[in-house]
Design a protein around this motif. Structure first.
Motif, PDB file in Angstrom:
ATOM      1  N   PRO A   1     -48.044 102.054 -77.036  1.00 54.16           N
ATOM      2  CA  PRO A   1     -47.716 101.365 -78.292  1.00 54.16           C
ATOM      3  C   PRO A   1     -48.908 100.766 -79.023  1.00 54.16           C
ATOM      4  CG  PRO A   1     -46.993 100.087 -76.378  1.00 54.16           C
ATOM      5  CD  PRO A   1     -47.389 101.431 -75.868  1.00 54.16           C
ATOM      6  N   ASP A   2     -50.029 100.577 -78.351  1.00 58.65           N
ATOM      7  CA  ASP A   2     -51.181  99.947 -78.988  1.00 58.65           C
ATOM      8  C   ASP A   2     -52.125 100.938 -79.662  1.00 58.65           C
ATOM      9  OD1 ASP A   2     -50.349  97.416 -78.238  1.00 58.65           O
ATOM     10  OD2 ASP A   2     -51.453  97.475 -76.341  1.00 58.65           O
ATOM     11  N   ASP A   3     -51.873 102.232 -79.505  1.00 55.67           N
ATOM     12  CA  ASP A   3     -52.782 103.237 -80.046  1.00 55.67           C
ATOM     13  C   ASP A   3     -52.513 103.489 -81.531  1.00 55.67           C
ATOM     14  OD1 ASP A   3     -53.758 103.439 -77.506  1.00 55.67           O
ATOM     15  OD2 ASP A   3     -52.918 105.424 -77.094  1.00 55.67           O
ATOM     16  N   GLY A   4     -53.539 103.952 -82.234  1.00 59.69           N
ATOM     17  CA  GLY A   4     -53.385 104.360 -83.619  1.00 59.69           C
ATOM     18  C   GLY A   4     -52.888 105.789 -83.720  1.00 59.69           C
ATOM     19  N   PHE A   5     -52.606 106.196 -84.955  1.00 57.11           N
ATOM     20  CA  PHE A   5     -52.049 107.529 -85.191  1.00 57.11           C
ATOM     21  C   PHE A   5     -52.577 108.062 -86.514  1.00 57.11           C
ATOM     22  CE2 PHE A   5     -48.909 110.565 -86.700  1.00 57.11           C
ATOM     23  CZ  PHE A   5     -48.580 111.277 -85.558  1.00 57.11           C
ATOM     24  N   LEU A   6     -52.937 109.351 -86.534  1.00 53.89           N
ATOM     25  CA  LEU A   6     -53.329 110.041 -87.759  1.00 53.89           C
ATOM     26  C   LEU A   6     -52.676 111.413 -87.737  1.00 53.89           C
ATOM     27  CD1 LEU A   6     -54.973 110.287 -90.367  1.00 53.89           C
ATOM     28  CD2 LEU A   6     -56.892 111.125 -88.985  1.00 53.89           C
ATOM     29  N   GLY A   7     -51.689 111.618 -88.600  1.00 49.03           N
ATOM     30  CA  GLY A   7     -50.961 112.878 -88.620  1.00 49.03           C
ATOM     31  C   GLY A   7     -51.032 113.552 -89.973  1.00 49.03           C
TER      32      GLY A   7
ATOM     33  N   SER B   1     -50.849 120.802 -82.254  1.00 51.18           N
ATOM     34  CA  SER B   1     -52.179 120.321 -81.889  1.00 51.18           C
ATOM     35  C   SER B   1     -52.156 118.801 -81.780  1.00 51.18           C
ATOM     36  CB  SER B   1     -53.205 120.757 -82.946  1.00 51.18           C
ATOM     37  OG  SER B   1     -54.493 120.255 -82.637  1.00 51.18           O
ATOM     38  N   ILE B   2     -52.537 118.286 -80.614  1.00 54.49           N
ATOM     39  CA  ILE B   2     -52.551 116.842 -80.349  1.00 54.49           C
ATOM     40  C   ILE B   2     -53.877 116.481 -79.699  1.00 54.49           C
ATOM     41  CG2 ILE B   2     -51.435 114.920 -79.152  1.00 54.49           C
ATOM     42  CD1 ILE B   2     -48.862 116.555 -79.074  1.00 54.49           C
ATOM     43  N   ALA B   3     -54.568 115.497 -80.262  1.00 52.18           N
ATOM     44  CA  ALA B   3     -55.829 115.038 -79.695  1.00 52.18           C
ATOM     45  C   ALA B   3     -55.849 113.523 -79.634  1.00 52.18           C
ATOM     46  CB  ALA B   3     -57.012 115.538 -80.511  1.00 52.18           C
ATOM     47  N   ALA B   4     -56.557 112.996 -78.655  1.00 47.89           N
ATOM     48  CA  ALA B   4     -56.816 111.561 -78.550  1.00 47.89           C
ATOM     49  C   ALA B   4     -58.308 111.337 -78.732  1.00 47.89           C
ATOM     50  CB  ALA B   4     -56.361 111.021 -77.204  1.00 47.89           C
ATOM     51  N   VAL B   5     -58.661 110.456 -79.664  1.00 53.50           N
ATOM     52  CA  VAL B   5     -60.069 110.178 -79.930  1.00 53.50           C
ATOM     53  C   VAL B   5     -60.315 108.676 -79.832  1.00 53.50           C
ATOM     54  CG1 VAL B   5     -60.189 112.192 -81.451  1.00 53.50           C
ATOM     55  CG2 VAL B   5     -59.821 109.929 -82.449  1.00 53.50           C
ATOM     56  N   ARG B   6     -61.573 108.336 -79.569  1.00 50.78           N
ATOM     57  CA  ARG B   6     -61.972 106.927 -79.489  1.00 50.78           C
ATOM     58  C   ARG B   6     -62.914 106.621 -80.647  1.00 50.78           C
ATOM     59  NH1 ARG B   6     -63.303 105.205 -73.739  1.00 50.78           N
ATOM     60  NH2 ARG B   6     -64.904 106.813 -73.898  1.00 50.78           N
ATOM     61  N   GLY B   7     -62.653 105.504 -81.295  1.00 48.11           N
ATOM     62  CA  GLY B   7     -63.494 105.112 -82.423  1.00 48.11           C
ATOM     63  C   GLY B   7     -62.849 105.459 -83.742  1.00 48.11           C
ATOM     64  N   GLU B   8     -63.636 105.426 -84.795  1.00 46.44           N
ATOM     65  CA  GLU B   8     -63.150 105.746 -86.135  1.00 46.44           C
ATOM     66  C   GLU B   8     -62.570 107.154 -86.153  1.00 46.44           C
ATOM     67  OE1 GLU B   8     -62.315 105.032 -90.118  1.00 46.44           O
ATOM     68  OE2 GLU B   8     -63.109 103.634 -88.614  1.00 46.44           O
ATOM     69  N   PRO B   9     -61.325 107.339 -86.628  1.00 47.03           N
ATOM     70  CA  PRO B   9     -60.708 108.667 -86.584  1.00 47.03           C
ATOM     71  C   PRO B   9     -61.198 109.587 -87.698  1.00 47.03           C
ATOM     72  CG  PRO B   9     -59.162 107.096 -87.515  1.00 47.03           C
ATOM     73  CD  PRO B   9     -60.381 106.306 -87.087  1.00 47.03           C
ATOM     74  N   THR B  10     -62.505 109.833 -87.674  1.00 46.47           N
ATOM     75  CA  THR B  10     -63.158 110.693 -88.647  1.00 46.47           C
ATOM     76  C   THR B  10     -64.056 111.658 -87.890  1.00 46.47           C
ATOM     77  OG1 THR B  10     -63.194 108.919 -90.287  1.00 46.47           O
ATOM     78  CG2 THR B  10     -64.682 110.779 -90.656  1.00 46.47           C
ATOM     79  N   PRO B  11     -63.939 112.976 -88.148  1.00 46.84           N
ATOM     80  CA  PRO B  11     -64.832 113.914 -87.450  1.00 46.84           C
ATOM     81  C   PRO B  11     -66.288 113.528 -87.613  1.00 46.84           C
ATOM     82  CG  PRO B  11     -63.136 115.095 -88.685  1.00 46.84           C
ATOM     83  CD  PRO B  11     -63.021 113.648 -89.079  1.00 46.84           C
ATOM     84  N   GLY B  12     -67.009 113.579 -86.519  1.00 45.60           N
ATOM     85  CA  GLY B  12     -68.405 113.168 -86.534  1.00 45.60           C
ATOM     86  C   GLY B  12     -68.594 111.724 -86.141  1.00 45.60           C
ATOM     87  N   ALA B  13     -67.548 110.910 -86.339  1.00 45.16           N
ATOM     88  CA  ALA B  13     -67.625 109.501 -85.962  1.00 45.16           C
ATOM     89  C   ALA B  13     -66.878 109.224 -84.665  1.00 45.16           C
ATOM     90  CB  ALA B  13     -67.063 108.617 -87.079  1.00 45.16           C
ATOM     91  N   TRP B  14     -65.852 110.027 -84.387  1.00 41.62           N
ATOM     92  CA  TRP B  14     -65.054 109.777 -83.194  1.00 41.62           C
ATOM     93  C   TRP B  14     -65.681 110.390 -81.945  1.00 41.62           C
ATOM     94  CZ3 TRP B  14     -60.934 113.091 -85.963  1.00 41.62           C
ATOM     95  CH2 TRP B  14     -61.085 114.447 -85.661  1.00 41.62           C
TER      96      TRP B  14
END
Length: 267
Positions: free
Chosen positions: A63-69, A104-117
């Motif tokens: 529940p604490d994670d962010g989401f970008l769909g 397609s489902i991915a988990a990333v750490r940091g800013e959810p922007t390619p190159g930043a995550w």
């Protein structure tokens, strides 16, 4: 178990459920809900329903994670993890009954922007074929229980490459110019499958030697790019100014990456 292992295990379970929902909705018939960036860029009712399922399952588990769909946008979380999701990558294929589409489902750490995550886990699941590609940072890329590796060498006939075209007709001349630069002396042939997530997965699996395309969104590449790098491949992305053809991504075996990146205009 590591955080990466826990994340990819969760993503696998959700991708299988989401893929089954997408498949059953396709069997029942497709309703076009809207267009997005261009007339050819469609969204189906199933896209929205599948993304809602994925978002709900992730919220229940973390529940604490962010989401970008792709369909419902973003939502910040209290943790450092964001889930980047394309519920049906290859929607036009899906709408036409072509089985080349994937969850397609991915988990990333940091800013959810390619190159930043920092990508931690990624899953690409194609429900019609039943293939599930998955990767966790530092743990390799896999197709089911088989570990993946990009092709170590490219034969004298040249590289088998894949690409795609954006939905905006104004970008097509530039795409064709890029293909004209890439093909001579490098490619034995070119494939255009219609799903960036699967094209990247196929590079990881050695089915393609390389892949290049302009204009991909974060959810198109988040899981697949991790598959490529965990399989020993290279992945690059560039934002060439304010061009409508930006950004450009290239993924390939190290044997041809530099040549492909130069021909495509990445460097």
């Amino acid at each position: 178990m590591s955080l990466e292992h826990d994340l990819v295990t969760l993503a696998i379970d959700i991708a299988r459920e989401a893929g089954e929902l997408a498949r059953t909705r396709r069997d029942a018939g497709v309703a076009i809900a809207a267009t997005k960036s261009a007339l050819a860029d469609i969204v189906t009712e199933a896209d929205r329903e599948v993304e809602a399922l994925i978002r709900t399952r992730l919220k229940e588990a973390r529940p604490d994670d962010g989401f970008l769909g792709e369909e419902t946008g973003g939502g910040d979380g209290a943790s450092e993890i964001t889930w980047v999701v394309d519920p049906i990558d290859g929607t036009v294929n899906y709408a036409y009954g072509i089985p080349t589409y994937a969850v397609s489902i991915a988990a990333v750490r940091g800013e959810p922007t390619p190159g930043a995550w920092e990508a931690l886990a990624g899953v690409v699941y194609t429900p019609v074929v039943g293939e599930l590609f998955h990767a966790a940072r530092g743990e390799g890329a896999w197709l089911g229980e088989n570990r993946l590796a990009v092709n170590a060498e490219v034969g004298p006939a040249g590289a088998l490459l894949a690409t795609g075209f954006g939905y905006d007709p104004a970008t097509r001349p530039g795409d064709l110019e890029m293909i004209a630069r890439v093909m001579p002396g490098l490619a034995r042939d070119l494939r255009r499958g219609g799903s960036a997530a699967l094209d990247l997965s196929y590079v990881a699996a050695g089915r393609f030697d390389g892949y290049f395309e302009r204009g991909l969104a974060p959810w198109d590449l988040a899981a697949g790019s991790l598959l490529v790098t965990e399989a020993g491949g290279r992945f690059g992305r560039a934002e060439p100014g304010d061009s409508p053809r930006a950004p450009l991504i290239v993924a390939a075996t190290p044997a041809i990456f530099d040549r492909l990146a130069t021909a495509a205009g990445l460097v």
